[in-house]
Motif scaffolding. Structure first.
Motif, short mmCIF file in Angstrom:
data_model
loop_
_atom_site.label_atom_id
_atom_site.label_comp_id
_atom_site.label_asym_id
_atom_site.label_seq_id
_atom_site.Cartn_x
_atom_site.Cartn_y
_atom_site.Cartn_z
N MET A 1 -1.12 -14.03 13.61
CA MET A 1 -1.28 -14.87 12.44
C MET A 1 0.06 -14.99 11.71
SD MET A 1 -3.97 -14.38 9.29
CE MET A 1 -5.36 -14.42 10.43
N GLU A 2 0.39 -16.18 11.29
CA GLU A 2 1.70 -16.38 10.66
C GLU A 2 1.68 -15.87 9.22
OE1 GLU A 2 4.95 -19.89 9.62
OE2 GLU A 2 3.13 -20.35 10.76
N ILE A 3 2.47 -14.86 8.99
CA ILE A 3 2.63 -14.28 7.66
C ILE A 3 4.13 -14.27 7.35
CG2 ILE A 3 2.36 -12.22 6.22
CD1 ILE A 3 -0.29 -13.38 6.91
N LYS A 4 4.50 -14.87 6.24
CA LYS A 4 5.91 -14.90 5.86
C LYS A 4 6.11 -14.34 4.46
CE LYS A 4 9.93 -17.92 5.32
NZ LYS A 4 10.45 -19.31 5.37
N ASN A 5 5.47 -14.93 3.49
CA ASN A 5 5.69 -14.54 2.10
C ASN A 5 4.73 -13.43 1.68
OD1 ASN A 5 7.68 -16.56 1.61
ND2 ASN A 5 6.03 -18.09 1.50
N VAL A 6 5.29 -12.29 1.30
CA VAL A 6 4.49 -11.13 0.91
C VAL A 6 4.83 -10.78 -0.54
CG1 VAL A 6 3.89 -8.74 1.39
CG2 VAL A 6 4.53 -10.27 3.27
N LEU A 7 3.82 -10.77 -1.38
CA LEU A 7 3.97 -10.39 -2.79
C LEU A 7 3.48 -8.96 -2.97
CD1 LEU A 7 4.36 -10.98 -5.86
CD2 LEU A 7 2.02 -11.90 -5.84
N THR A 8 4.29 -8.13 -3.57
CA THR A 8 3.87 -6.75 -3.83
C THR A 8 3.94 -6.47 -5.33
OG1 THR A 8 6.05 -5.71 -3.66
CG2 THR A 8 4.83 -6.05 -1.62
N THR A 9 2.91 -5.81 -5.85
CA THR A 9 2.87 -5.45 -7.27
C THR A 9 2.76 -3.94 -7.44
OG1 THR A 9 0.46 -5.63 -7.49
CG2 THR A 9 1.76 -7.64 -7.82
N ILE A 10 2.98 -3.18 -6.38
CA ILE A 10 2.96 -1.73 -6.49
C ILE A 10 4.39 -1.20 -6.56
CG2 ILE A 10 0.74 -1.48 -5.33
CD1 ILE A 10 2.20 -0.62 -2.83
N SER A 11 4.53 -0.03 -7.11
CA SER A 11 5.86 0.58 -7.27
C SER A 11 6.37 1.06 -5.92
CB SER A 11 5.76 1.76 -8.24
OG SER A 11 6.98 2.42 -8.38
N LEU A 12 7.53 0.57 -5.51
CA LEU A 12 8.08 0.90 -4.20
C LEU A 12 9.51 1.41 -4.32
CD1 LEU A 12 6.92 -2.27 -2.21
CD2 LEU A 12 5.97 0.02 -1.99
N ASP A 13 9.79 2.53 -3.68
CA ASP A 13 11.18 2.95 -3.54
C ASP A 13 11.72 2.37 -2.24
OD1 ASP A 13 10.09 4.50 -1.51
OD2 ASP A 13 10.31 6.40 -2.58
N SER A 14 12.94 2.73 -1.87
CA SER A 14 13.54 2.13 -0.67
C SER A 14 12.75 2.48 0.59
CB SER A 14 14.99 2.59 -0.53
OG SER A 14 15.07 4.00 -0.46
N ASP A 15 12.20 3.69 0.66
CA ASP A 15 11.41 4.07 1.84
C ASP A 15 10.15 3.22 1.94
OD1 ASP A 15 13.24 5.97 2.58
OD2 ASP A 15 12.17 7.65 1.65
N GLY A 16 9.51 3.01 0.80
CA GLY A 16 8.30 2.19 0.80
C GLY A 16 8.59 0.75 1.19
N LYS A 17 9.67 0.21 0.67
CA LYS A 17 10.05 -1.16 1.02
C LYS A 17 10.36 -1.28 2.51
CE LYS A 17 11.84 -2.43 -3.53
NZ LYS A 17 13.02 -2.79 -4.34
N ASN A 18 11.06 -0.30 3.04
CA ASN A 18 11.39 -0.32 4.47
C ASN A 18 10.15 -0.21 5.33
OD1 ASN A 18 14.14 -0.60 4.04
ND2 ASN A 18 14.51 1.61 4.03
N LYS A 19 9.19 0.58 4.89
CA LYS A 19 7.94 0.73 5.66
C LYS A 19 7.21 -0.60 5.75
CE LYS A 19 5.71 4.54 5.66
NZ LYS A 19 4.89 5.75 5.34
N LEU A 20 7.18 -1.34 4.66
CA LEU A 20 6.51 -2.64 4.67
C LEU A 20 7.30 -3.68 5.45
CD1 LEU A 20 5.13 -2.87 1.01
CD2 LEU A 20 3.90 -2.23 3.09
N ARG A 21 8.64 -3.64 5.33
CA ARG A 21 9.46 -4.60 6.07
C ARG A 21 9.29 -4.43 7.58
NH1 ARG A 21 13.93 -2.98 2.47
NH2 ARG A 21 14.11 -4.48 0.77
N SER A 22 9.03 -3.22 8.01
CA SER A 22 8.90 -2.94 9.44
C SER A 22 7.59 -3.46 10.04
CB SER A 22 9.01 -1.44 9.70
OG SER A 22 7.87 -0.75 9.20
N THR A 30 8.46 -10.61 -2.29
CA THR A 30 8.66 -10.81 -3.72
C THR A 30 8.08 -9.59 -4.42
OG1 THR A 30 8.44 -13.22 -3.54
CG2 THR A 30 8.09 -12.24 -5.72
N TYR A 31 8.91 -8.94 -5.24
CA TYR A 31 8.48 -7.72 -5.92
C TYR A 31 8.22 -8.03 -7.39
CZ TYR A 31 10.53 -5.75 -1.70
OH TYR A 31 10.84 -5.47 -0.40
N SER A 32 7.08 -7.58 -7.86
CA SER A 32 6.71 -7.81 -9.25
C SER A 32 5.94 -6.59 -9.75
CB SER A 32 5.85 -9.07 -9.36
OG SER A 32 5.47 -9.31 -10.71
N SER A 33 5.57 -6.61 -11.00
CA SER A 33 4.65 -5.63 -11.56
C SER A 33 3.34 -6.36 -11.86
CB SER A 33 5.21 -5.02 -12.84
OG SER A 33 5.24 -5.99 -13.88
#
Length: 324
Positions: A1-22, A30-33
């Protein structure tokens, strides 16, 4: 399934961001609160990780997955809220450790009168508050035997309580339980319990489940615990039961409404341990780590077109039962 734009509203450090990017190639984040997220962000997202205002979702036509950071699904399962075809998943399984320990801390504070001794310290009083009770030898009824209820039940059993559980779907009984029943047995079991511990989500079936008649069925002097949703019990009913002595005490992390108004009689009710809906949140590092793990699993599953976990049943508001 084509997924491109991901919006996250949870608190992420660099490890968390890398886990999702992988989780897939070409993902753009897009990171928000939760407080800063806009309707436009929601409507542009193919996947959302974290909670967003339900009113923003109606026209989110691109959305394939909404991964909540909460175990509860209040506001998301009503008809017309989620766009057609979008999957909804919760974070059940992330909160059991934190909330069960919080429940245990509240209970021990109450039955060992630590709250009274803390108050005495503020007044420089050296005073014996006399009789206490014990978990050992008690009977605990756990209403809502999911991740949170199961973790609390296991801890109570280890401390010597006879523990009985209630859950919607009958499954094999864990060894640490003395019995596992379905909700139709609630009224029969209530009079047997010294401690009634509730961790139910907010649904039409749990709204005001503990009305005055049900509280009256409880054993005189029993302790009522609630870490699910405040509207499980009417505030005036709980306050009256504490003031009359019908209940020996209560430990609650949720109220109705929230925040609890300053004029509420509950603030001055005796034998009450009250915390402001903080037992879950991200105060314990492991909670956020578990949420990110669930989110990463489901984001990758949607990208690859495989089944997600913790998918929510829109009819019940709970995650779909898979016989666990």
């Amino acid at each position: 399934m084509e997924i491109k734009n991901v919006l996250t509203t949870i608190s992420l450090d660099s490890d968390g961001k890398n886990k999702l990017r992988s989780c897939g190639d070409g993902l753009e984040f897009t990171y928000s609160s939760p407080k800063s997220v806009t309707r436009e962000m929601v409507e542009e997202a193919d996947a959302i990780i974290g909670n967003v205002p339900p009113r923003f979702l109606k026209d989110a036509d691109k959305l394939k997955l909404l991964q909540l950071s909460s175990a509860g699904t209040d506001g998301y399962t009503e008809s017309g809220v989620m766009p057609p075809g979008a999957k909804l998943a919760n974070s059940s399984g992330a909160y059991g450790l934190a909330i069960s320990e919080h429940m245990l801390a509240m209970l021990l504070t109450l039955i060992k009168k630590i709250n009274l001794y803390c108050k005495n310290m503020e007044e420089s009083l050296w005073r014996d508050e006399a009789r206490v009770t014990s978990i050992d030898g008690s009977t605990t009824l756990v209403v809502g035997f999911g991740d949170i209820g199961g973790e609390f039940a296991r801890k109570m059993s280890a401390l010597g309580s006879r523990v009985i559980g209630i859950r919607r779907n009958k499954t094999a009984k864990p060894e640490y339980l003395d019995g596992l029943f379905t909700p139709d047995m609630l009224d029969e079991l209530l009079p047997k319990a010294d401690i009634v511990a509730c961790s139910l989500p907010g649904t039409k079936d749990t709204y005001r489940l503990f009305d005055k008649d049900r509280v009256d069925r409880m054993k005189d002097g029993a302790i009522f615990m609630n870490v699910g949703r405040g509207n499980l019990i009417e505030t005036d009913v709980l306050s009256a039961a504490l003031n009359s002595g019908k209940l020996g005490g209560a430990c609650i992390d949720v109220t109705d409404p929230e925040p609890l108004p300053g004029e509420s009689a509950l603030w001055k009710a005796p034998n009450l341990i009250l915390t402001p809906h903080i037992s879950g949140w991200y105060h314990l590092d492991q909670t956020l780590e578990r949420i990110i793990d669930i989110a990463a699993y489901n984001l990758k599953a949607v990208v690859e077109g495989t089944p997600i976990k913790n998918e929510v049943d829109f009819n019940t508001g709970y995650r779909k039962f898979v016989g666990e």
